[in-house]
Scaffold this motif. Structure first.
Motif, PDB file in Angstrom:
ATOM      1  N   ALA A  17       0.833  -1.203   0.000  1.00 13.78           N
ATOM      2  CA  ALA A  17       0.000   0.000   0.000  1.00 13.78           C
ATOM      3  C   ALA A  17       0.868   1.254   0.000  1.00 13.78           C
ATOM      4  O   ALA A  17       1.947   1.280   0.593  1.00 13.78           O
ATOM      5  CB  ALA A  17      -0.914   0.001   1.216  1.00 13.78           C
TER       6      ALA A  17
ATOM      7  N   ASP B  36      -3.271   5.036  -1.479  1.00 15.24           N
ATOM      8  CA  ASP B  36      -4.279   4.003  -1.228  1.00 15.24           C
ATOM      9  C   ASP B  36      -5.071   4.236   0.055  1.00 15.24           C
ATOM     10  O   ASP B  36      -6.097   3.581   0.280  1.00 15.24           O
ATOM     11  CB  ASP B  36      -3.604   2.618  -1.114  1.00 15.24           C
ATOM     12  CG  ASP B  36      -2.956   2.176  -2.403  1.00 15.24           C
ATOM     13  OD1 ASP B  36      -3.569   2.363  -3.474  1.00 15.24           O
ATOM     14  OD2 ASP B  36      -1.835   1.629  -2.333  1.00 15.24           O
ATOM     15  N   CYS B  37      -4.624   5.137   0.903  1.00 14.72           N
ATOM     16  CA  CYS B  37      -5.207   5.258   2.245  1.00 14.72           C
ATOM     17  C   CYS B  37      -6.686   5.620   2.241  1.00 14.72           C
ATOM     18  O   CYS B  37      -7.441   5.114   3.076  1.00 14.72           O
ATOM     19  CB  CYS B  37      -4.394   6.246   3.081  1.00 14.72           C
ATOM     20  SG  CYS B  37      -2.753   5.591   3.487  1.00 14.72           S
TER      21      CYS B  37
ATOM     22  N   ILE C 264      -8.583   2.436   1.304  1.00  9.03           N
ATOM     23  CA  ILE C 264      -8.492   1.491   2.425  1.00  9.03           C
ATOM     24  C   ILE C 264      -9.472   1.903   3.517  1.00  9.03           C
ATOM     25  O   ILE C 264     -10.206   1.081   4.064  1.00  9.03           O
ATOM     26  CB  ILE C 264      -7.049   1.420   2.961  1.00  9.03           C
ATOM     27  CG1 ILE C 264      -6.142   0.742   1.935  1.00  9.03           C
ATOM     28  CG2 ILE C 264      -6.994   0.701   4.304  1.00  9.03           C
ATOM     29  CD1 ILE C 264      -4.646   0.881   2.230  1.00  9.03           C
TER      30      ILE C 264
ATOM     31  N   HIS D 200     -12.601  -0.126   4.890  1.00 10.63           N
ATOM     32  CA  HIS D 200     -12.586  -0.469   6.315  1.00 10.63           C
ATOM     33  C   HIS D 200     -13.932  -0.128   6.959  1.00 10.63           C
ATOM     34  O   HIS D 200     -14.545  -0.962   7.641  1.00 10.63           O
ATOM     35  CB  HIS D 200     -11.436   0.276   6.985  1.00 10.63           C
ATOM     36  CG  HIS D 200     -11.042  -0.250   8.316  1.00 10.63           C
ATOM     37  ND1 HIS D 200     -10.015   0.299   9.033  1.00 10.63           N
ATOM     38  CD2 HIS D 200     -11.516  -1.262   9.087  1.00 10.63           C
ATOM     39  CE1 HIS D 200      -9.879  -0.357  10.177  1.00 10.63           C
ATOM     40  NE2 HIS D 200     -10.786  -1.304  10.229  1.00 10.63           N
TER      41      HIS D 200
ATOM     42  N   TRP E  98      -4.612   5.065   8.694  1.00 12.16           N
ATOM     43  CA  TRP E  98      -3.865   4.239   7.731  1.00 12.16           C
ATOM     44  C   TRP E  98      -2.707   5.019   7.116  1.00 12.16           C
ATOM     45  O   TRP E  98      -1.654   4.450   6.822  1.00 12.16           O
ATOM     46  CB  TRP E  98      -4.805   3.667   6.678  1.00 12.16           C
ATOM     47  CG  TRP E  98      -5.687   2.606   7.268  1.00 12.16           C
ATOM     48  CD1 TRP E  98      -7.045   2.635   7.395  1.00 12.16           C
ATOM     49  CD2 TRP E  98      -5.261   1.381   7.884  1.00 12.16           C
ATOM     50  NE1 TRP E  98      -7.481   1.502   8.044  1.00 12.16           N
ATOM     51  CE2 TRP E  98      -6.411   0.713   8.352  1.00 12.16           C
ATOM     52  CE3 TRP E  98      -4.024   0.780   8.095  1.00 12.16           C
ATOM     53  CZ2 TRP E  98      -6.362  -0.520   8.998  1.00 12.16           C
ATOM     54  CZ3 TRP E  98      -3.962  -0.447   8.741  1.00 12.16           C
ATOM     55  CH2 TRP E  98      -5.123  -1.079   9.182  1.00 12.16           C
TER      56      TRP E  98
ATOM     57  N   VAL F 183      -2.390  -4.304  -0.179  1.00 11.48           N
ATOM     58  CA  VAL F 183      -3.729  -4.173  -0.739  1.00 11.48           C
ATOM     59  C   VAL F 183      -3.923  -5.202  -1.842  1.00 11.48           C
ATOM     60  O   VAL F 183      -2.975  -5.575  -2.536  1.00 11.48           O
ATOM     61  CB  VAL F 183      -4.002  -2.757  -1.294  1.00 11.48           C
ATOM     62  CG1 VAL F 183      -4.058  -1.736  -0.173  1.00 11.48           C
ATOM     63  CG2 VAL F 183      -2.987  -2.358  -2.349  1.00 11.48           C
TER      64      VAL F 183
ATOM     65  N   VAL G  25      -8.966  -1.006  -5.044  1.00 15.90           N
ATOM     66  CA  VAL G  25      -8.647  -1.728  -3.815  1.00 15.90           C
ATOM     67  C   VAL G  25      -9.891  -2.502  -3.379  1.00 15.90           C
ATOM     68  O   VAL G  25     -10.946  -1.912  -3.145  1.00 15.90           O
ATOM     69  CB  VAL G  25      -8.189  -0.754  -2.698  1.00 15.90           C
ATOM     70  CG1 VAL G  25      -8.022  -1.479  -1.372  1.00 15.90           C
ATOM     71  CG2 VAL G  25      -6.887  -0.068  -3.100  1.00 15.90           C
TER      72      VAL G  25
ATOM     73  N   PHE H 244      -7.468  -5.516   2.083  1.00 18.34           N
ATOM     74  CA  PHE H 244      -6.163  -5.157   2.629  1.00 18.34           C
ATOM     75  C   PHE H 244      -5.854  -6.010   3.842  1.00 18.34           C
ATOM     76  O   PHE H 244      -6.748  -6.567   4.479  1.00 18.34           O
ATOM     77  CB  PHE H 244      -6.083  -3.664   2.978  1.00 18.34           C
ATOM     78  CG  PHE H 244      -6.931  -3.228   4.139  1.00 18.34           C
ATOM     79  CD1 PHE H 244      -6.407  -3.181   5.425  1.00 18.34           C
ATOM     80  CD2 PHE H 244      -8.245  -2.828   3.950  1.00 18.34           C
ATOM     81  CE1 PHE H 244      -7.183  -2.766   6.502  1.00 18.34           C
ATOM     82  CE2 PHE H 244      -9.028  -2.413   5.015  1.00 18.34           C
ATOM     83  CZ  PHE H 244      -8.491  -2.380   6.298  1.00 18.34           C
TER      84      PHE H 244
END
Length: 170
Positions: free
Chosen positions: A7, A11-12, A15, A19, A48, A61, A68, A71
């Motif tokens: 990741a 990507d945060c 993610i 999540h 993240w 990921v 995505v 993860f």
């Protein structure tokens, strides 16, 4: 075709969105609706981002068509009673649309390879005792519950129980 990659900061957001979405779906019968509705993508994104930028854990990921879809985060066990050669799966989540399609298994296998390469001897994780789907997933992956590990805590005004599962790395 699925790809598992390290990741990045970019990507945060994805993610964090995944999540929150998975928590809201998977824990809908375990945690209060109001608590789940209050989960913040922005707060999870910041969390993240700190993991990625601070390298406090490894974060991989799963991508399908560039997006995505899952993860896994892992690193040294955070448990006070853990030996120094124990790793921990901190989180593993898959977009609900992709459940039962092998994404979680591929994430686990990639994490397992990296944990083994880091010379850890065992790996553990914590899972909500009422999360039957996750319990089945981890048991199929070879994890075994540590019977004396059960602990309770409050989350969203509800008392929940967590169990620690563990297994050898190889």
């Amino acid at each position: 075709m699925m790809e598992i990659q390290i990741a990045t900061s970019e990507d945060c957001r994805a993610i964090a969105e995944l999540h929150v979405q998975v928590w809201q779906y998977a824990y809908r019968d375990i945690l209060p609706e109001q608590y789940l509705a209050s989960l913040s993508v922005t707060e999870r994104e910041a969390m993240w981002r700190r993991v990625v930028e601070g390298q406090t854990a490894q974060l991989l990921v799963a991508r399908i068509a560039g997006g995505v879809v899952g993860f896994v985060a892992f690193g040294t066990s955070r448990d006070e009673d853990a030996s120094t050669d124990r790793a921990e799966i901190w989180a593993i989540y898959v977009n609900v649309t992709f459940w039962s399609m092998g994404v979680g298994r591929h994430l686990w296998l990639q994490a397992q390879q990296r944990i083994l390469a880091e010379e850890y001897k065992s790996v553990s994780l914590w899972v909500l005792a009422e999360n039957e789907r996750a319990l089945r997933f981890y048991e199929r992956a070879g994890f075994v519950v540590e019977p004396q590990s059960r602990k309770s805590f409050e989350l969203g005004g509800t008392t929940v129980e967590e169990l620690r599962y563990s297994r050898g790395v190889g």
